[in-house]
Design a protein around this motif. Sequence first.
Motif, PDB file in Angstrom:
ATOM      1  N   ASN A 211      46.402  22.790 -69.985  1.00  0.00           N
ATOM      2  CA  ASN A 211      45.291  22.208 -69.231  1.00  0.00           C
ATOM      3  C   ASN A 211      44.842  20.877 -69.827  1.00  0.00           C
ATOM      4  OD1 ASN A 211      45.258  24.265 -67.393  1.00  0.00           O
ATOM      5  ND2 ASN A 211      43.790  25.490 -68.576  1.00  0.00           N
TER       6      ASN A 211
ATOM      7  N   LEU B   9      42.974  18.600 -67.051  1.00  0.00           N
ATOM      8  CA  LEU B   9      41.996  19.458 -66.392  1.00  0.00           C
ATOM      9  C   LEU B   9      40.914  19.844 -67.391  1.00  0.00           C
ATOM     10  CD1 LEU B   9      44.459  21.759 -64.437  1.00  0.00           C
ATOM     11  CD2 LEU B   9      42.848  20.148 -63.420  1.00  0.00           C
ATOM     12  N   ASP B  10      41.243  19.665 -68.658  1.00  0.00           N
ATOM     13  CA  ASP B  10      40.322  20.013 -69.725  1.00  0.00           C
ATOM     14  C   ASP B  10      40.431  18.909 -70.773  1.00  0.00           C
ATOM     15  OD1 ASP B  10      38.449  21.449 -71.035  1.00  0.00           O
ATOM     16  OD2 ASP B  10      39.623  23.314 -71.136  1.00  0.00           O
TER      17      ASP B  10
ATOM     18  N   GLU C 221      35.550  11.971 -64.835  1.00  0.00           N
ATOM     19  CA  GLU C 221      36.154  12.861 -63.853  1.00  0.00           C
ATOM     20  C   GLU C 221      37.011  12.081 -62.857  1.00  0.00           C
ATOM     21  OE1 GLU C 221      37.064  15.635 -62.677  1.00  0.00           O
ATOM     22  OE2 GLU C 221      36.499  16.561 -64.568  1.00  0.00           O
ATOM     23  N   THR C 222      36.530  10.911 -62.503  1.00  0.00           N
ATOM     24  CA  THR C 222      37.245  10.139 -61.490  1.00  0.00           C
ATOM     25  C   THR C 222      38.580   9.611 -62.011  1.00  0.00           C
ATOM     26  OG1 THR C 222      35.123   9.517 -60.562  1.00  0.00           O
ATOM     27  CG2 THR C 222      37.020   8.246 -59.857  1.00  0.00           C
TER      28      THR C 222
ATOM     29  N   ALA D 129      40.961  12.401 -62.326  1.00  0.00           N
ATOM     30  CA  ALA D 129      41.500  12.769 -61.017  1.00  0.00           C
ATOM     31  C   ALA D 129      42.626  11.824 -60.618  1.00  0.00           C
ATOM     32  CB  ALA D 129      40.388  12.757 -59.974  1.00  0.00           C
ATOM     33  N   ASN D 130      42.412  10.551 -60.870  1.00  0.00           N
ATOM     34  CA  ASN D 130      43.440   9.582 -60.490  1.00  0.00           C
ATOM     35  C   ASN D 130      44.714   9.751 -61.322  1.00  0.00           C
ATOM     36  OD1 ASN D 130      42.037   8.371 -58.410  1.00  0.00           O
ATOM     37  ND2 ASN D 130      40.915   7.007 -59.812  1.00  0.00           N
TER      38      ASN D 130
ATOM     39  N   ARG E 215      45.717  12.556 -62.759  1.00  0.00           N
ATOM     40  CA  ARG E 215      46.356  13.794 -62.298  1.00  0.00           C
ATOM     41  C   ARG E 215      47.153  13.527 -61.036  1.00  0.00           C
ATOM     42  NH1 ARG E 215      41.343  16.447 -63.822  1.00  0.00           N
ATOM     43  NH2 ARG E 215      40.516  16.206 -61.723  1.00  0.00           N
ATOM     44  N   ASN E 216      46.533  12.767 -60.181  1.00  0.00           N
ATOM     45  CA  ASN E 216      47.148  12.480 -58.895  1.00  0.00           C
ATOM     46  C   ASN E 216      48.464  11.707 -59.040  1.00  0.00           C
ATOM     47  OD1 ASN E 216      46.567  10.399 -56.094  1.00  0.00           O
ATOM     48  ND2 ASN E 216      47.131  12.557 -56.021  1.00  0.00           N
TER      49      ASN E 216
ATOM     50  N   PHE F  43      51.206  20.043 -60.811  1.00  0.00           N
ATOM     51  CA  PHE F  43      50.845  21.375 -61.326  1.00  0.00           C
ATOM     52  C   PHE F  43      51.502  22.480 -60.523  1.00  0.00           C
ATOM     53  CE2 PHE F  43      47.359  18.642 -62.582  1.00  0.00           C
ATOM     54  CZ  PHE F  43      47.125  19.033 -63.888  1.00  0.00           C
TER      55      PHE F  43
ATOM     56  N   LEU G  51      49.107  17.221 -49.218  1.00  0.00           N
ATOM     57  CA  LEU G  51      47.742  17.011 -49.719  1.00  0.00           C
ATOM     58  C   LEU G  51      47.618  16.004 -50.874  1.00  0.00           C
ATOM     59  CD1 LEU G  51      44.910  17.844 -49.010  1.00  0.00           C
ATOM     60  CD2 LEU G  51      45.093  19.722 -50.645  1.00  0.00           C
ATOM     61  N   PRO G  52      48.454  16.108 -51.936  1.00  0.00           N
ATOM     62  CA  PRO G  52      48.327  15.115 -53.011  1.00  0.00           C
ATOM     63  C   PRO G  52      48.608  13.696 -52.515  1.00  0.00           C
ATOM     64  CG  PRO G  52      50.251  16.504 -53.357  1.00  0.00           C
ATOM     65  CD  PRO G  52      49.459  17.130 -52.271  1.00  0.00           C
TER      66      PRO G  52
ATOM     67  N   TYR H 275      47.750  12.609 -49.625  1.00  0.00           N
ATOM     68  CA  TYR H 275      46.504  12.180 -48.992  1.00  0.00           C
ATOM     69  C   TYR H 275      45.587  11.575 -50.040  1.00  0.00           C
ATOM     70  CZ  TYR H 275      41.757  12.729 -47.223  1.00  0.00           C
ATOM     71  OH  TYR H 275      40.450  12.531 -46.891  1.00  0.00           O
ATOM     72  N   TYR H 276      45.484  12.243 -51.197  1.00  0.00           N
ATOM     73  CA  TYR H 276      44.611  11.710 -52.245  1.00  0.00           C
ATOM     74  C   TYR H 276      45.221  10.480 -52.914  1.00  0.00           C
ATOM     75  CZ  TYR H 276      41.653  15.723 -51.551  1.00  0.00           C
ATOM     76  OH  TYR H 276      40.810  16.634 -50.990  1.00  0.00           O
TER      77      TYR H 276
ATOM     78  N   ARG I 270      54.883  20.675 -53.524  1.00  0.00           N
ATOM     79  CA  ARG I 270      53.610  19.951 -53.537  1.00  0.00           C
ATOM     80  C   ARG I 270      53.441  19.187 -54.848  1.00  0.00           C
ATOM     81  NH1 ARG I 270      48.132  23.336 -53.067  1.00  0.00           N
ATOM     82  NH2 ARG I 270      48.770  23.956 -55.151  1.00  0.00           N
TER      83      ARG I 270
END
Lengths: 233, 424
Positions: free
Chosen positions: A49, A54-55, A74-75, A78-79, A81-82, A87, A106-107, A109-110, A154
């Motif tokens: 993680n 994520l952590d 966090e932002t 997120a970017n 990770r994207n 995962f 979905l990923p 889309y982000y 995914r």
Amino acid sequence: MIQINNLHKSYKIGSNSLHVLKGIDLKIDEGELVAIMGSSGSGKSTLLNILGMLDIADDGKYLLDNVLIQDLTETTAANYRNRFLGFVFQSFNLINYKNALENVALPLYYQGLGRKIRQQKALEYLEKVGLKDWATHLPSELSGGQKQRVAIARAMASQPKVLLADEPTGALDSNTSNEVMGLIQKINEEGKTILVVTHEIEIAHMCKRIVTLKDGVIVEDKKTNQTLIDTNV
Amino acid sequence: MNSLKTIFDYDTWQEIFGSVAKNKTRTVITVIGVLWGIFIYITLSGSAKGLDNGFDREFEDMAMNSMFVWPQSTSIPHAGFKIGRSPRLTVQNVETLKQQVPEIQYIAPRNARGVRSGPPASVVYRDILRTYNIYGDYPEYSSISTKKIYKGGRFINNADIKNKRKVCVIGERTQKELFEEDESPIGKFIRIDNVYFQVIGVHKFNPGGGFETDGDIFIPFETFRNLYNTGDKVNWFVIAAYEDADVIAVEKKVKEVLKRIHKVSPDDERAFGSFNLGEVFNRITGFADGMTFLSLVVGLATIIAGVIGIGNILLISVKERTKELGVRRALGATPGEVRVQIVLESVFLTLISGIMGIVLGAFVLAIINFFTQDLSDFPYTNPTVPIPLVIGALIIMTVLGTLIGLIPAQRAVSIKPIDALREE
Ligand SMILES: Nc1ncnc2c1ncn2[C@@H]1O[C@H](COP(=O)(O)OP(=O)(O)OP(=O)(O)O)[C@@H](O)[C@H]1O
Ligand SMILES: [Mg+2]
């Protein structure tokens, strides 16, 4: 590709603190397929993680593709990770009201890709995992192995640098486990760096390297004689 | 700003629509709350408006600050007179009243047969005989109670009075009953109680009017006087005060003057009867305004309750979807994107239900309108909700939806993705 030095992590439980990772040093090169083993509670998921952003670690250095990962908001997490990470979870974690194709898209889309490209790419990756014909099926209409393959598609669709899989075969029987591992090997053959957390020694031996955790430290790190799965999916 | 971009992104809405469409039960439950609120608001305020319109129509022909005064009988002995005497209003009173009550703009004495006294007039044209109510009027009357006269005709004028002309204005029904369909009654002679009168106009009947009928015949006051031998007697006065005058005070003053002229005790409340349209009208408009206000309050309260309901259910649904939102964040959704999605879901749900409520409300109003259309004796016309109110309601709902959506949105991002993923 991944380099961590002296990574520490503890969890606060009430007034006590549980020291889970006690100084982990690990270097993983591009194209490796690494199994992380260890008994339950040894900190495998915690490590994964943190690698997956994520952590956050309490202490230590983390370089991903030569980028120093620190002070994450966090932002930005997120970017990252994207863009950098894919995962795969033990419980698949597909969105139940989206069909296979929408889940894979979905990923993307982000990532801010247009609809057409998303659909096209998602279909391409579904084909890669052999589920092109299942594109419009909801997760509830898929078997466990199929769900995990959708989840892998995914994770791959956003073309991450590293694929992180936490017990990807934990919920599958041995036949489907092999199928999924075969797929992971195939992706690894194409050059992707992959980390697989697992309990099962057979699964670990399907990887190229095994890292064993115990009480928050790495106690063993060895190359394997990789068992190749004959993929006929 | 990134989140601003997402609002106008087709894909954002695709996501939202997906989530709204796939969580059907949740959607239906949330929608019902707000739908009900806006529905109540629309129907209530529309009905209030209809009532308002209805009262307006009812009185559209009458000057708003007008009143009627008629003699009844005395109830207090005064100046040597016993009780039970009926004061006799006369044309001479007009001048006195005008002088002593300067607030009077118009005053029209009226006599009638078939309404307050005497039998209705028998009217003959060719071989048709009918009876109608007949009024003796001054031209002033049409200044107080607007008489719409059909094209080609006119109302009684001063020359008619002066020359005691035998002319008459007839009603729509009278025309229909006496004349052929393609026959113009103007200039024709009809026999009223054995005297020939020339028709000078046909008045349009206003169904809301309430005071008169579609068969009434109006003739000059002076002619009426001769025809029925009423002398200077007046059945009642129709009085209109100036617009800025206090109608109730004027009414009181008029009665005081009349009491003095006719030697009635100043304390005698029964000697003269009156009907004050202005007062009634004020009361009615007050009632309609109250209705509108009430519907506004009730509607707003229900809308707020509905939106809070949406917030509640979104809060529950955010909790239910913790895992999903965790997955989305693992896949790269930023907190901003998650927040915007939840808020937009809230706004979307609010607006959808709002619009459905408006449509439903409009539909119900249309039905009510359909059934009350022909009710001329029920003051209810064209129940509509003014567009600004509808737009205002939509704006309020959007704002409330956003505000209430912020709570579950904040809640959704306050949980760390790792904890969200661990959730079962
Ligand atoms: N959020 C948390 N709060 C408190 N303690 C935690 C938290 N997450 C993990 N732990 C604890 O940290 C330790 C390591 O957990 P972790 O999930 O990394 O183990 P694991 O090696 O993945 O085990 P398993 O094989 O059972 O999945 C465990 O003792 C666990 O109870
Ligand atoms: Mg674990």
